[in-house]
Design a protein around this motif. Structure first.
Motif, PDB file in Angstrom:
ATOM      1  N   ASP A   1      20.180 125.435  61.949  1.00 60.95           N
ATOM      2  CA  ASP A   1      19.444 126.744  61.045  1.00 60.95           C
ATOM      3  C   ASP A   1      18.578 126.238  59.908  1.00 60.95           C
ATOM      4  N   PRO A   2      17.417 126.314  60.017  1.00 60.86           N
ATOM      5  CA  PRO A   2      16.480 125.577  59.031  1.00 60.86           C
ATOM      6  C   PRO A   2      16.838 126.169  57.687  1.00 60.86           C
ATOM      7  N   ARG A   3      17.729 127.251  57.487  1.00 64.08           N
ATOM      8  CA  ARG A   3      17.990 127.934  56.392  1.00 64.08           C
ATOM      9  C   ARG A   3      19.090 127.226  55.445  1.00 64.08           C
ATOM     10  N   ARG A   4      19.724 126.057  56.352  1.00 61.58           N
ATOM     11  CA  ARG A   4      21.086 125.554  55.747  1.00 61.58           C
ATOM     12  C   ARG A   4      20.811 123.922  55.547  1.00 61.58           C
ATOM     13  N   LEU A   5      21.424 123.405  54.411  1.00 58.56           N
ATOM     14  CA  LEU A   5      21.269 122.109  54.369  1.00 58.56           C
ATOM     15  C   LEU A   5      22.786 121.664  53.816  1.00 58.56           C
ATOM     16  N   VAL A   6      23.342 120.448  54.656  1.00 59.64           N
ATOM     17  CA  VAL A   6      24.650 120.029  54.105  1.00 59.64           C
ATOM     18  C   VAL A   6      24.361 118.615  53.860  1.00 59.64           C
ATOM     19  N   PHE A   7      24.492 118.245  52.640  1.00 58.72           N
ATOM     20  CA  PHE A   7      24.007 116.858  52.073  1.00 58.72           C
ATOM     21  C   PHE A   7      25.137 116.205  51.200  1.00 58.72           C
ATOM     22  N   SER A   8      24.960 114.950  51.140  1.00 57.19           N
ATOM     23  CA  SER A   8      25.905 114.154  50.038  1.00 57.19           C
ATOM     24  C   SER A   8      25.292 114.330  48.757  1.00 57.19           C
ATOM     25  N   LEU A   9      26.138 114.264  47.743  1.00 60.53           N
ATOM     26  CA  LEU A   9      25.704 114.440  46.225  1.00 60.53           C
ATOM     27  C   LEU A   9      25.749 113.066  45.641  1.00 60.53           C
ATOM     28  N   CYS A  10      26.378 112.062  46.327  1.00 62.05           N
ATOM     29  CA  CYS A  10      26.611 110.791  45.757  1.00 62.05           C
ATOM     30  C   CYS A  10      25.062 109.804  45.917  1.00 62.05           C
ATOM     31  N   ALA A  11      24.872 109.260  44.923  1.00 61.14           N
ATOM     32  CA  ALA A  11      23.840 108.486  44.914  1.00 61.14           C
ATOM     33  C   ALA A  11      23.716 107.417  46.112  1.00 61.14           C
ATOM     34  N   ALA A  12      24.796 106.710  46.300  1.00 66.85           N
ATOM     35  CA  ALA A  12      25.129 105.545  47.049  1.00 66.85           C
ATOM     36  C   ALA A  12      24.799 106.229  48.599  1.00 66.85           C
ATOM     37  N   ASP A  13      24.813 107.375  48.928  1.00 62.26           N
ATOM     38  CA  ASP A  13      24.429 107.816  50.237  1.00 62.26           C
ATOM     39  C   ASP A  13      23.013 108.183  50.541  1.00 62.26           C
ATOM     40  N   HIS A  14      22.236 108.116  49.499  1.00 61.27           N
ATOM     41  CA  HIS A  14      20.702 108.218  49.526  1.00 61.27           C
ATOM     42  C   HIS A  14      19.987 106.747  49.383  1.00 61.27           C
ATOM     43  N   PRO A  15      18.683 106.715  49.821  1.00 61.87           N
ATOM     44  CA  PRO A  15      17.910 105.568  49.729  1.00 61.87           C
ATOM     45  C   PRO A  15      17.884 104.938  48.227  1.00 61.87           C
ATOM     46  N   SER A  16      17.843 103.532  48.197  1.00 65.36           N
ATOM     47  CA  SER A  16      18.031 102.779  46.960  1.00 65.36           C
ATOM     48  C   SER A  16      16.690 103.112  46.099  1.00 65.36           C
ATOM     49  N   GLY A  17      17.019 103.632  44.758  1.00 64.14           N
ATOM     50  CA  GLY A  17      15.961 104.045  43.782  1.00 64.14           C
ATOM     51  C   GLY A  17      15.985 105.768  43.616  1.00 64.14           C
ATOM     52  N   THR A  18      16.739 106.193  44.358  1.00 69.21           N
ATOM     53  CA  THR A  18      16.796 107.936  44.296  1.00 69.21           C
ATOM     54  C   THR A  18      17.693 108.192  43.084  1.00 69.21           C
ATOM     55  N   ARG A  19      17.102 109.087  42.394  1.00 70.33           N
ATOM     56  CA  ARG A  19      17.518 109.308  40.869  1.00 70.33           C
ATOM     57  C   ARG A  19      17.792 110.821  41.048  1.00 70.33           C
ATOM     58  N   SER A  20      17.393 111.622  41.943  1.00 75.77           N
ATOM     59  CA  SER A  20      17.504 113.158  42.051  1.00 75.77           C
ATOM     60  C   SER A  20      17.316 113.570  43.296  1.00 75.77           C
ATOM     61  N   LEU A  21      17.623 114.801  43.760  1.00 78.81           N
ATOM     62  CA  LEU A  21      17.469 115.480  44.905  1.00 78.81           C
ATOM     63  C   LEU A  21      16.659 116.604  44.907  1.00 78.81           C
ATOM     64  N   ALA A  22      15.543 116.714  45.687  1.00 74.73           N
ATOM     65  CA  ALA A  22      14.880 118.058  45.605  1.00 74.73           C
ATOM     66  C   ALA A  22      15.168 118.926  46.930  1.00 74.73           C
ATOM     67  N   ILE A  23      15.623 120.025  46.946  1.00 75.07           N
ATOM     68  CA  ILE A  23      15.619 121.156  47.909  1.00 75.07           C
ATOM     69  C   ILE A  23      14.317 121.975  47.856  1.00 75.07           C
ATOM     70  N   HIS A  24      13.398 121.630  48.991  1.00 78.52           N
ATOM     71  CA  HIS A  24      12.475 122.541  48.997  1.00 78.52           C
ATOM     72  C   HIS A  24      12.292 123.581  49.862  1.00 78.52           C
ATOM     73  N   LEU A  25      11.960 124.675  49.307  1.00 73.80           N
ATOM     74  CA  LEU A  25      11.959 126.003  49.999  1.00 73.80           C
ATOM     75  C   LEU A  25      10.659 126.428  50.653  1.00 73.80           C
ATOM     76  N   THR A  26      10.369 126.536  52.039  1.00 71.63           N
ATOM     77  CA  THR A  26       9.098 126.724  52.354  1.00 71.63           C
ATOM     78  C   THR A  26       9.229 128.306  53.250  1.00 71.63           C
ATOM     79  N   ASP A  27       8.252 128.505  53.663  1.00 76.02           N
ATOM     80  CA  ASP A  27       8.492 129.651  54.672  1.00 76.02           C
ATOM     81  C   ASP A  27       9.244 129.528  55.986  1.00 76.02           C
ATOM     82  N   GLY A  28       9.501 127.964  56.237  1.00 76.43           N
ATOM     83  CA  GLY A  28      10.226 127.705  57.326  1.00 76.43           C
ATOM     84  C   GLY A  28      11.537 127.471  57.319  1.00 76.43           C
ATOM     85  N   GLY A  29      12.103 127.537  55.891  1.00 74.43           N
ATOM     86  CA  GLY A  29      13.608 127.225  55.576  1.00 74.43           C
ATOM     87  C   GLY A  29      13.566 125.856  54.504  1.00 74.43           C
ATOM     88  N   LEU A  30      14.792 125.150  54.645  1.00 74.52           N
ATOM     89  CA  LEU A  30      14.843 124.346  53.492  1.00 74.52           C
ATOM     90  C   LEU A  30      14.689 122.820  53.888  1.00 74.52           C
TER      91      LEU A  30
END
Length: 155
Positions: A111-140
């Motif tokens: 379902d494009p209306r749902r995201l399940v994701f880690s909030l830990c920096a170590a689980d994202h690419p190096s240099g990631t300082r924040s996460l952006a949830i983008h809402l579009t007409d197609g979902g998240l």
């Protein structure tokens, strides 16, 4: 993706970005935490429509952060916010973001209306300082960002 408890890692702030066309009708993005792999799996499989129908009932998430869109300022969830502090104390392993629209069109896909994701920096690419949830007409969608998020001072 590894399942790390938020109590043992550096957590990332989250912003909600409204990428819908100007003049779009009001929308919400709810974010809540899950503390076990079983809760994470339940969040992945509970229908989004059921979540919004049963929000506030026993057994549903009680610490929910809501971004109402469109918003004058970009909604930002920081580690210092009450919901985030409660999630960390509860040993959060992931965040779940949901929006009620658009209606689900393909039952055989996630379902494009749902995201399940880690909030830990170590689980994202190096240099990631924040996460952006983008809402579009197609979902998240979730985009790791090098941007350091902070709130604008209130005037």
């Amino acid at each position: 993706m590894a399942v790390s408890s938020c109590t043992t890692c550096s957590c990332l702030p989250v912003a909600v970005v409204d990428d819908r066309p100007a003049g779009s009708k009001a929308a919400v993005v709810d974010v809540y935490a899950v503390s076990t792999p079983q809760e994470r799996e339940r969040a992945r499989t509970t229908p989004v429509d059921e979540y919004f129908r049963t929000l506030g009932l026993p057994g549903r998430p009680d610490k929910v952060w809501r971004a109402a869109l469109p918003a004058a300022e970009r909604p930002v969830l920081l580690e210092s916010d009450a919901a985030y502090r409660a999630w960390k104390q509860g040993g959060a392993v992931a965040l779940v973001a949901l929006t009620p629209a658009p209606a689900r069109s393909m039952a055989d896909r996630a379902d494009p209306r749902r995201l399940v994701f880690s909030l830990c920096a170590a689980d994202h690419p190096s240099g990631t300082r924040s996460l952006a949830i983008h809402l579009t007409d197609g979902g998240l969608s979730l985009v790791p960002s090098a941007e350091k998020l902070k709130r604008k001072p209130k005037h």
